[in-house]
Design a protein around this motif. Structure first.
Motif, PDB file in Angstrom:
ATOM      1  N   PRO A  79      71.984  22.167  52.596  1.00 17.56           N
ATOM      2  CA  PRO A  79      73.010  21.828  51.594  1.00 17.56           C
ATOM      3  C   PRO A  79      72.486  22.003  50.495  1.00 17.56           C
ATOM      4  N   GLU A  80      73.497  22.621  49.535  1.00 18.28           N
ATOM      5  CA  GLU A  80      73.144  22.907  48.260  1.00 18.28           C
ATOM      6  C   GLU A  80      74.239  22.454  47.179  1.00 18.28           C
ATOM      7  N   VAL A  81      73.773  22.507  45.777  1.00 18.55           N
ATOM      8  CA  VAL A  81      74.727  21.969  44.940  1.00 18.55           C
ATOM      9  C   VAL A  81      75.507  23.397  44.260  1.00 18.55           C
ATOM     10  N   THR A  82      76.879  23.498  44.160  1.00 15.73           N
ATOM     11  CA  THR A  82      77.694  24.704  43.828  1.00 15.73           C
ATOM     12  C   THR A  82      78.244  24.040  42.427  1.00 15.73           C
TER      13      THR A  82
ATOM     14  N   MET B  39      73.189  27.537  29.254  1.00 12.27           N
ATOM     15  CA  MET B  39      73.512  27.450  30.597  1.00 12.27           C
ATOM     16  C   MET B  39      73.470  26.137  30.947  1.00 12.27           C
ATOM     17  N   TYR B  40      74.443  25.785  31.592  1.00 11.88           N
ATOM     18  CA  TYR B  40      74.504  24.230  31.956  1.00 11.88           C
ATOM     19  C   TYR B  40      74.613  23.983  33.523  1.00 11.88           C
ATOM     20  N   PHE B  41      73.617  23.278  33.764  1.00 11.39           N
ATOM     21  CA  PHE B  41      73.396  23.117  35.408  1.00 11.39           C
ATOM     22  C   PHE B  41      73.668  21.648  35.755  1.00 11.39           C
ATOM     23  N   CYS B  42      74.350  21.392  36.823  1.00  8.84           N
ATOM     24  CA  CYS B  42      74.532  20.471  37.448  1.00  8.84           C
ATOM     25  C   CYS B  42      73.295  20.029  38.509  1.00  8.84           C
ATOM     26  N   ALA B  43      73.062  18.627  38.680  1.00  7.79           N
ATOM     27  CA  ALA B  43      71.949  18.329  39.648  1.00  7.79           C
ATOM     28  C   ALA B  43      72.341  17.023  40.507  1.00  7.79           C
ATOM     29  N   SER B  44      71.584  16.846  41.359  1.00  4.32           N
ATOM     30  CA  SER B  44      71.967  15.774  42.176  1.00  4.32           C
ATOM     31  C   SER B  44      70.940  15.260  42.889  1.00  4.32           C
TER      32      SER B  44
ATOM     33  N   GLY C 143      64.247   6.384  46.562  1.00  7.61           N
ATOM     34  CA  GLY C 143      63.188   6.769  47.395  1.00  7.61           C
ATOM     35  C   GLY C 143      62.903   8.324  47.522  1.00  7.61           C
ATOM     36  N   ARG C 144      63.957   9.022  47.275  1.00 14.28           N
ATOM     37  CA  ARG C 144      63.996  10.400  47.279  1.00 14.28           C
ATOM     38  C   ARG C 144      64.612  10.999  45.884  1.00 14.28           C
ATOM     39  N   PRO C 145      63.558  10.927  44.793  1.00 15.13           N
ATOM     40  CA  PRO C 145      64.257  11.108  43.605  1.00 15.13           C
ATOM     41  C   PRO C 145      64.324  12.627  43.070  1.00 15.13           C
ATOM     42  N   GLU C 146      63.619  13.476  44.002  1.00 11.02           N
ATOM     43  CA  GLU C 146      63.943  14.817  43.542  1.00 11.02           C
ATOM     44  C   GLU C 146      65.296  15.206  43.387  1.00 11.02           C
ATOM     45  N   ALA C 147      65.488  15.801  42.093  1.00 11.90           N
ATOM     46  CA  ALA C 147      66.780  16.506  41.979  1.00 11.90           C
ATOM     47  C   ALA C 147      66.818  18.025  42.240  1.00 11.90           C
ATOM     48  N   PHE C 148      67.983  18.062  42.787  1.00 14.77           N
ATOM     49  CA  PHE C 148      68.170  19.700  43.310  1.00 14.77           C
ATOM     50  C   PHE C 148      69.292  20.133  42.425  1.00 14.77           C
TER      51      PHE C 148
ATOM     52  N   LYS D 251      69.009  31.595  37.017  1.00 13.14           N
ATOM     53  CA  LYS D 251      69.384  30.755  38.087  1.00 13.14           C
ATOM     54  C   LYS D 251      68.799  29.470  37.738  1.00 13.14           C
ATOM     55  N   GLY D 252      69.185  28.415  38.537  1.00 11.80           N
ATOM     56  CA  GLY D 252      68.947  27.068  38.352  1.00 11.80           C
ATOM     57  C   GLY D 252      67.359  26.866  38.856  1.00 11.80           C
ATOM     58  N   PRO D 253      66.781  25.732  38.260  1.00 10.93           N
ATOM     59  CA  PRO D 253      65.469  25.318  38.754  1.00 10.93           C
ATOM     60  C   PRO D 253      65.569  25.087  40.258  1.00 10.93           C
TER      61      PRO D 253
END
Lengths: 114, 114
Positions: free
Chosen positions: A2-5, A89-94, A99-104, B42-44
């Motif tokens: 899965p990835e953020v698009t 550059m604008y980045f979206c993350a989720s 318990g799983r706080p790492e942002a992608f 690219k994004g992080p």
């Protein structure tokens, strides 16, 4: 995997125009973010969004910015009246959960204001 | 104010030459420290999360460690494809149960020559 698009990958706009940057976060994630990175500078937090409301915003995120989750999959950033200094550059993350706080992060939208 | 400082700003290595990148932080309370890799335009890309002093994480040629004041990203026998900017970011505790914003350092630009 899965990835953020994010769409579009590049947007050129005239100063004073409105732009909407679009993101589809990872489907089971609950926390959503927008960050920006001006060329050559660090990645900066703009806003976080959880449970259909803004949970925190930075000083950068003033009245010209707004975010929305119009349906169950999209997350948008609107800039109402763009300025030259909004070029970045604008980045979206989720992120999934407490318990799983790492942002992608997505691959970003390069916004150029002319 | 939360601060994240990365050093060196740039590092040039020969293939196979091991080294370490440093991330020092000053925060009111650390919830987690994150390492990301960023390729140009690219994004992080998420690499590791560290939560407490003494913790270590490994992935291929990379190993991240954490103390109470800093984190190291050790690169063992690097290859040219490891060339990228490596970003360190922190999440601070006490910022609210629904906000997991990241505060980033400026990054270390790693170049590995064949």
């Amino acid at each position: 995997e899965p990835e953020v698009t994010q769409t579009p990958s590049h947007q050129v706009t005239q100063m004073g125009q409105e732009v909407i940057l679009r993101c589809v976060p990872i489907s089971n994630h609950l926390y959503f973010y927008w960050y920006r990175q001006i060329l050559g500078q660090k990645v900066e937090f703009l806003v976080s969004f959880y449970n259909n409301e803004i949970s925190e915003k930075s000083e950068i995120f003033d009245d010209q910015f707004s975010v929305e989750r119009p349906d169950g999959s999209n997350f948008t950033l609107k800039i109402r009246s763009t300025k030259l200094e909004d070029s970045a550059m604008y980045f979206c993350a989720s992120s999934e959960s407490e318990g799983r706080p790492e942002a992608f992060f997505g691959q970003g939208t390069r916004l150029t204001v002319v | 104010e939360d601060q994240v400082t990365q050093s060196p700003e740039a590092l040039r290595l020969q293939e196979g030459e091991s080294s370490s990148l440093n991330c020092s932080y000053t925060v009111s309370g650390l919830r987690g420290l994150f390492w990301y890799r960023q390729d140009p335009g690219k994004g992080p890309e998420f690499l590791f999360t560290l939560y407490s002093a003494g913790e270590e994480k490994e992935k291929e040629r990379l190993k991240a460690t954490l103390t109470k004041k800093e984190s190291f990203l050790h690169i063992t026998a690097p290859k040219p494809e490891d060339s990228a900017t490596y970003l360190c970011a922190v999440q601070v505790s006490g910022s609210g149960g629904s906000n997991y914003k990241l505060t980033f350092g400026k990054g270390t630009l790693l170049t590995v020559n064949p």
